[in-house]
Design a protein around this motif. Structure first.
Motif, short mmCIF file in Angstrom:
data_model
loop_
_atom_site.label_atom_id
_atom_site.label_comp_id
_atom_site.label_asym_id
_atom_site.label_seq_id
_atom_site.Cartn_x
_atom_site.Cartn_y
_atom_site.Cartn_z
N GLU A 8 2.57 -8.73 2.05
CA GLU A 8 3.09 -7.90 3.14
C GLU A 8 2.04 -6.85 3.49
O GLU A 8 1.90 -5.84 2.80
CB GLU A 8 4.39 -7.22 2.72
N PRO A 9 1.27 -7.08 4.57
CA PRO A 9 0.25 -6.10 4.96
C PRO A 9 0.90 -4.84 5.54
O PRO A 9 1.91 -4.91 6.23
CB PRO A 9 -0.57 -6.83 6.03
N ILE A 10 0.29 -3.71 5.28
CA ILE A 10 0.68 -2.44 5.87
C ILE A 10 -0.55 -1.91 6.60
O ILE A 10 -1.65 -1.92 6.06
CB ILE A 10 1.15 -1.44 4.80
N LEU A 11 -0.35 -1.45 7.84
CA LEU A 11 -1.47 -1.01 8.68
C LEU A 11 -2.53 -2.09 8.79
O LEU A 11 -3.73 -1.84 8.63
CB LEU A 11 -2.07 0.30 8.15
N GLY A 12 -2.07 -3.31 9.02
CA GLY A 12 -2.99 -4.43 9.22
C GLY A 12 -3.67 -4.91 7.95
O GLY A 12 -4.57 -5.74 8.00
N GLY A 13 -3.24 -4.39 6.80
CA GLY A 13 -3.85 -4.79 5.53
C GLY A 13 -4.66 -3.70 4.89
O GLY A 13 -5.32 -3.93 3.87
N LEU A 14 -4.64 -2.49 5.46
CA LEU A 14 -5.28 -1.36 4.77
C LEU A 14 -4.71 -1.24 3.37
O LEU A 14 -5.41 -0.96 2.39
CB LEU A 14 -5.05 -0.08 5.55
N VAL A 15 -3.40 -1.48 3.29
CA VAL A 15 -2.67 -1.57 2.04
C VAL A 15 -1.84 -2.83 2.10
O VAL A 15 -1.45 -3.27 3.19
CB VAL A 15 -1.75 -0.34 1.84
N ALA A 16 -1.58 -3.46 0.95
CA ALA A 16 -0.75 -4.66 0.96
C ALA A 16 0.16 -4.68 -0.26
O ALA A 16 -0.21 -4.20 -1.34
CB ALA A 16 -1.63 -5.92 0.97
N ILE A 17 1.35 -5.22 -0.06
CA ILE A 17 2.28 -5.47 -1.17
C ILE A 17 2.23 -6.95 -1.47
O ILE A 17 2.56 -7.78 -0.62
CB ILE A 17 3.72 -5.05 -0.80
N HIS A 18 1.77 -7.29 -2.67
CA HIS A 18 1.72 -8.68 -3.13
C HIS A 18 2.87 -8.91 -4.09
O HIS A 18 3.20 -8.05 -4.91
CB HIS A 18 0.39 -8.97 -3.84
N SER A 19 3.46 -10.08 -4.01
CA SER A 19 4.58 -10.38 -4.92
C SER A 19 4.58 -11.84 -5.30
O SER A 19 3.96 -12.70 -4.64
CB SER A 19 5.92 -10.01 -4.26
#
Length: 243
Positions: free
Chosen positions: A228-239
């Motif tokens: 789940e990218p946040i701000l285009g992938g600046l941060v991401a949630i991997h699961s």
């Protein structure tokens, strides 16, 4: 030739990286919230809220929060009634977390000094494993992922919040200037430590891009992986799930 590992933009002897990373976090432990504010413009608080919503901690669950020394993620999960074990390789970070927990009145958290690559916990011990802004500092990420898989129960879930590389045109250029030029200066101004902050920014740039890291999670044995990218992938949630 000895094995090497990235330490920011430098390649160092892999056997030395853990100690070098430990020194960085010993330096910044007392200013950790300030560091995260500097690196994210304060947005890390919202990202952590979103991360914990994805984890969906439930009362009575056993959750391992790895690299969670100061307690930011653990406190959020503890409020939902989960039994959280907070682990970190750095005792100074854990000490900050214990002090914060006492001030907030959070009882029942377990604090444990651990190396993510060689956990002392038994097989199938936890319902969920979380790690936020920590896995990029591990020397052998593949080992840490395999250990995460090992200590999870069948049906257990893995969640990782980490800086990545944004794919939004233009935004990445702006963030590069901000992070490389301004963040070390903020570190020098507020914590008298530009070098530790410079390493933390450089470590983001050396971290695998989202598709590659998702592949590493699958290789460790997890299924139904998701990014789940946040701000285009600046941060991401991997699961991922252990089934």
């Amino acid at each position: 030739m000895s094995e090497t590992a990235s330490f920011g933009y430098r390649d160092v002897d892999a056997a030395e990286k853990a100690g070098m990373v430990r020194a960085v976090f010993s330096n910044v432990a007392g200013k950790y919230d300030l560091m995260n504010d500097a690196m994210s413009g304060g947005a890390h608080r919202l990202w952590k809220d979103q991360f914990v919503r994805r984890v969906k901690p439930r009362a009575g669950e056993q959750i391992l929060d790895m690299a969670g020394g100061t307690g930011d993620i653990a406190f959020r999960m503890h409020r939902h009634g989960a039994q959280v074990t907070v682990s970190d390789i750095n005792p100074e970070m854990l000490a900050v977390g214990v002090e914060r927990a006492q001030k907030k009145g959070y009882d029942g958290l377990i604090w444990s000094e651990q190396n993510a690559e060689e956990l002392s916990f038994g097989d199938r011990s936890f319902d969920a494993y979380t790690i936020a802004f920590g896995i990029r500092n591990v020397t052998h990420i593949d080992k840490a992922l395999r250990e995460a898989h090992r200590v999870l129960k069948f049906g257990g879930r893995f969640f990782c919040l980490e800086f990545s590389t944004t794919t939004w045109p233009g935004f990445s250029d702006v963030y590069d200037v901000y992070s490389h030029k301004l963040v070390p200066q903020l570190g020098k101004l507020f914590a008298n430590d530009a070098e530790s902050y410079r390493y933390l920014i450089e470590s983001i740039r050396r971290f695998p891009p989202m598709p590659k890291f998702e592949g590493m999670i699958r290789e460790a044995g997890f299924t139904a992986t998701k990014v789940e990218p946040i701000l285009g992938g600046l941060v991401a949630i991997h699961s991922g799930w252990k089934i």
